[in-house]
Design a protein around this motif. Structure first.
Motif, PDB file in Angstrom:
ATOM      1  N   GLY A  84      52.381 -50.011  13.610  1.00  0.00           N
ATOM      2  CA  GLY A  84      52.815 -51.455  13.263  1.00  0.00           C
ATOM      3  C   GLY A  84      51.930 -51.644  11.861  1.00  0.00           C
ATOM      4  O   GLY A  84      51.987 -52.819  11.541  1.00  0.00           O
ATOM      5  N   PHE A  85      51.451 -50.971  11.223  1.00  0.00           N
ATOM      6  CA  PHE A  85      50.385 -51.307  10.040  1.00  0.00           C
ATOM      7  C   PHE A  85      51.423 -51.473   8.746  1.00  0.00           C
ATOM      8  O   PHE A  85      52.712 -50.777   8.881  1.00  0.00           O
ATOM      9  N   ASP A  86      51.093 -52.374   7.876  1.00  0.00           N
ATOM     10  CA  ASP A  86      51.942 -52.449   6.523  1.00  0.00           C
ATOM     11  C   ASP A  86      51.210 -51.207   5.801  1.00  0.00           C
ATOM     12  O   ASP A  86      49.927 -51.003   5.842  1.00  0.00           O
ATOM     13  N   THR A  87      51.965 -50.405   5.157  1.00  0.00           N
ATOM     14  CA  THR A  87      51.509 -49.484   4.376  1.00  0.00           C
ATOM     15  C   THR A  87      51.828 -49.438   2.789  1.00  0.00           C
ATOM     16  O   THR A  87      53.000 -50.000   2.342  1.00  0.00           O
ATOM     17  N   MET A  88      51.345 -48.583   1.915  1.00  0.00           N
ATOM     18  CA  MET A  88      51.903 -48.272   0.727  1.00  0.00           C
ATOM     19  C   MET A  88      51.338 -46.946   0.092  1.00  0.00           C
ATOM     20  O   MET A  88      50.110 -46.788   0.523  1.00  0.00           O
ATOM     21  N   ILE A  89      51.914 -46.449  -0.744  1.00  0.00           N
ATOM     22  CA  ILE A  89      51.548 -45.175  -1.410  1.00  0.00           C
ATOM     23  C   ILE A  89      51.803 -45.499  -2.779  1.00  0.00           C
ATOM     24  O   ILE A  89      53.059 -45.952  -3.201  1.00  0.00           O
ATOM     25  N   GLY A  90      50.687 -45.234  -3.507  1.00  0.00           N
ATOM     26  CA  GLY A  90      50.967 -45.366  -5.025  1.00  0.00           C
ATOM     27  C   GLY A  90      50.307 -44.113  -5.902  1.00  0.00           C
ATOM     28  O   GLY A  90      49.505 -43.664  -5.149  1.00  0.00           O
ATOM     29  N   THR A  91      51.098 -44.086  -7.056  1.00  0.00           N
ATOM     30  CA  THR A  91      50.388 -42.646  -7.910  1.00  0.00           C
ATOM     31  C   THR A  91      49.252 -43.204  -8.373  1.00  0.00           C
ATOM     32  O   THR A  91      49.058 -44.402  -8.790  1.00  0.00           O
ATOM     33  N   VAL A  92      48.311 -42.446  -8.616  1.00  0.00           N
ATOM     34  CA  VAL A  92      47.062 -42.606  -9.243  1.00  0.00           C
ATOM     35  C   VAL A  92      46.870 -41.988 -10.390  1.00  0.00           C
ATOM     36  O   VAL A  92      46.914 -40.699 -10.486  1.00  0.00           O
ATOM     37  N   THR A  93      46.406 -42.751 -11.616  1.00  0.00           N
ATOM     38  CA  THR A  93      46.352 -41.920 -13.008  1.00  0.00           C
ATOM     39  C   THR A  93      45.372 -41.228 -12.917  1.00  0.00           C
ATOM     40  O   THR A  93      45.256 -40.034 -13.832  1.00  0.00           O
ATOM     41  N   ALA A  94      43.919 -41.430 -12.187  1.00  0.00           N
ATOM     42  CA  ALA A  94      42.847 -40.772 -12.662  1.00  0.00           C
ATOM     43  C   ALA A  94      41.944 -41.163 -11.271  1.00  0.00           C
ATOM     44  O   ALA A  94      42.015 -42.036 -10.772  1.00  0.00           O
ATOM     45  N   TYR A  95      41.009 -40.250 -10.914  1.00  0.00           N
ATOM     46  CA  TYR A  95      39.831 -40.512 -10.217  1.00  0.00           C
ATOM     47  C   TYR A  95      38.661 -39.933 -11.033  1.00  0.00           C
ATOM     48  O   TYR A  95      38.417 -39.221 -11.867  1.00  0.00           O
ATOM     49  N   SER A  96      37.407 -40.507 -10.476  1.00  0.00           N
ATOM     50  CA  SER A  96      36.140 -40.241 -10.731  1.00  0.00           C
ATOM     51  C   SER A  96      35.279 -39.499  -9.974  1.00  0.00           C
ATOM     52  O   SER A  96      35.379 -40.075  -8.589  1.00  0.00           O
ATOM     53  N   THR A  97      34.667 -38.387 -10.210  1.00  0.00           N
ATOM     54  CA  THR A  97      33.439 -37.964  -9.399  1.00  0.00           C
ATOM     55  C   THR A  97      32.154 -38.476  -9.472  1.00  0.00           C
ATOM     56  O   THR A  97      31.180 -37.875  -9.121  1.00  0.00           O
ATOM     57  N   LEU A  98      32.088 -39.680 -10.171  1.00  0.00           N
ATOM     58  CA  LEU A  98      30.903 -40.471 -10.372  1.00  0.00           C
ATOM     59  C   LEU A  98      29.740 -39.539 -11.094  1.00  0.00           C
ATOM     60  O   LEU A  98      28.398 -39.868 -10.819  1.00  0.00           O
ATOM     61  N   GLY A  99      30.218 -38.382 -11.715  1.00  0.00           N
ATOM     62  CA  GLY A  99      29.075 -37.863 -12.742  1.00  0.00           C
ATOM     63  C   GLY A  99      28.548 -36.444 -11.972  1.00  0.00           C
ATOM     64  O   GLY A  99      27.979 -35.738 -12.681  1.00  0.00           O
ATOM     65  N   TRP A 100      29.262 -36.306 -10.757  1.00  0.00           N
ATOM     66  CA  TRP A 100      28.847 -35.031 -10.090  1.00  0.00           C
ATOM     67  C   TRP A 100      29.499 -33.868 -10.773  1.00  0.00           C
ATOM     68  O   TRP A 100      28.857 -32.616 -10.632  1.00  0.00           O
ATOM     69  N   PHE A 101      30.539 -33.853 -11.506  1.00  0.00           N
ATOM     70  CA  PHE A 101      31.595 -33.172 -12.309  1.00  0.00           C
ATOM     71  C   PHE A 101      31.613 -33.860 -13.533  1.00  0.00           C
ATOM     72  O   PHE A 101      31.680 -35.055 -13.405  1.00  0.00           O
ATOM     73  N   ASP A 102      31.939 -33.117 -14.484  1.00  0.00           N
ATOM     74  CA  ASP A 102      32.368 -33.501 -15.676  1.00  0.00           C
ATOM     75  C   ASP A 102      33.816 -33.622 -15.747  1.00  0.00           C
ATOM     76  O   ASP A 102      34.734 -32.814 -15.939  1.00  0.00           O
ATOM     77  N   ASP A 103      34.427 -34.807 -15.294  1.00  0.00           N
ATOM     78  CA  ASP A 103      35.877 -34.950 -15.066  1.00  0.00           C
ATOM     79  C   ASP A 103      36.589 -34.805 -16.590  1.00  0.00           C
ATOM     80  O   ASP A 103      36.174 -35.261 -17.649  1.00  0.00           O
ATOM     81  N   PRO A 104      37.781 -33.865 -16.364  1.00  0.00           N
ATOM     82  CA  PRO A 104      38.334 -33.635 -17.615  1.00  0.00           C
ATOM     83  C   PRO A 104      39.552 -34.980 -18.083  1.00  0.00           C
ATOM     84  O   PRO A 104      39.861 -35.566 -17.071  1.00  0.00           O
TER      85      PRO A 104
END
Length: 356
Positions: free
Chosen positions: A140-160
């Motif tokens: 019975g939850f309301d839901t949505m799925i959206g595309t994500v342009t980018a994410y961050s690893t907060l400096g643990w990796f050098d995100d490309p």
């Protein structure tokens, strides 16, 4: 959906994994992230390569300029972030699921090792996201799925850099870089609203300075229109959320059919108001192009990214637009209790006056 931060992709490599569904989810997260990291190429090599398409070369040069600007003008910890490029073959990197109970505006929380809980869950596989979405819908939850342009690893990796960035217009690509780099400055475990509102404020103020320095009057005009659209939409969402919250508080006195009917009416009113707002603008707005079908999940997500943006912009103003000082004060604020920092952010929001 706007870009989201998912540091758990790194931590999964060292975290204990139990349960078949957990293992399946973590496996796709690890493999998806590593596939990106293994395919990246240095920007400098691509720029020097005669076979690189001219438009991509121009965008990579622009990204290098934005990296320098972020480091020197915005005091952001750039490091090696966005110094490499990956072609994804699509304009998004992951899809994210948001799930909210039928009569609530508080999103479901997924919890991860070390970083705590987040109000969304990211997938490199759309089918796997839909499978989990179906499970929530059955409850019975309301839901949505959206595309994500980018994410961050907060400096643990050098995100490309990747095609999620280069598919955007120049000013929006640069703004997205600033947003993701801001996540390297501060991250509060389990407080998505704080984290995303802070990064969005850095994005907006960083873009303002970038466009002023580069002399892009047209780009600055368009950025102002998008900001106005965002702020007007946020006002509509806040008003609708207040009415919905009041309605949901009456669950014990109102029957489910009545709750559903009144909920539908409020969302229809919001959609109509948003459609009227959209007539003033030529570009799609923060909630998409009308007609839109909205539910609790859409509102929960939008509020996460925008709720405290005026407060952080006011805090930057009161810091004399010294980004280093702004980050110091923000970190001090982050160290306080949730109740205390939310109260201070509310006070800052009340003092904020649009000045762009």
């Amino acid at each position: 959906m706007r870009q989201l931060s998912q540091i758990y992709l790194l931590l999964l490599l060292i975290a204990p994994i139990t349960g078949c569904s957990t293992f399946s989810y973590y496996s796709q997260a690890i493999s998806g992230h590593l596939s990106i990291m293994l395919r990246k190429q240095p920007n400098t090599e691509l720029i020097a390569n005669a076979n690189t398409p001219p438009e991509l070369r121009r965008q990579l040069l622009l990204a290098e300029q934005a990296r320098t600007f972020a480091r020197h003008e915005l005091a952001l910890p750039v490091g090696g972030a966005f110094s490499e490029y990956v072609s994804l073959g699509r304009p998004w990197v992951v899809v994210n699921l948001v799930a909210v109970p039928e009569f609530s505006l508080s999103p479901h929380q997924w919890c991860y090792p070390v970083i705590g809980c987040q109000a969304y869950r990211g997938y490199f596989s759309l089918n796997e996201a839909r499978e989990e979405q179906a499970g929530f819908q059955e409850q019975g939850f309301d839901t949505m799925i959206g595309t994500v342009t980018a994410y961050s690893t907060l400096g643990w990796f050098d995100d490309p850099l990747h095609t999620g960035f280069t598919a955007l217009p120049d000013d929006r690509m640069v703004a997205l870089m600033f947003h993701e780099l801001a996540h390297r400055v501060i991250y509060i475990k389990g407080d998505t609203v704080f984290n995303e509102s802070f990064a969005t404020a850095v994005e907006l103020e960083g873009l303002r300075l970038w466009l002023q320095q580069t002399g892009s009057e047209e780009g600055f005009t368009q950025a102002l229109k998008r900001l106005q659209y965002r702020e007007q939409t946020l006002t509509l969402v806040r008003h609708a959320s207040q009415k919905l919250h009041h309605l949901y508080e009456q669950q014990e006195s109102l029957g489910t059919p009545t709750l559903r009917a009144r909920k539908k009416q409020l969302f229809d009113e919001l959609a109509d108001a948003y459609a009227g707002l959209a007539e003033q603008y030529s570009a799609p707005g923060p909630l998409g192009s009308p007609p839109v079908r909205l539910n609790n999940a859409h509102l929960a997500l939008f509020r996460q990214y925008n709720q405290h943006v005026p407060a952080f912009r006011q805090l930057l103003k009161e810091s004399g637009y010294d980004f280093g000082e702004f980050y110091r004060v923000t970190k001090a604020l982050a160290g306080q209790s949730t109740t205390s920092r939310d109260a201070q952010l509310q006070t800052l929001s009340e003092r904020f006056v649009e000045y762009l």
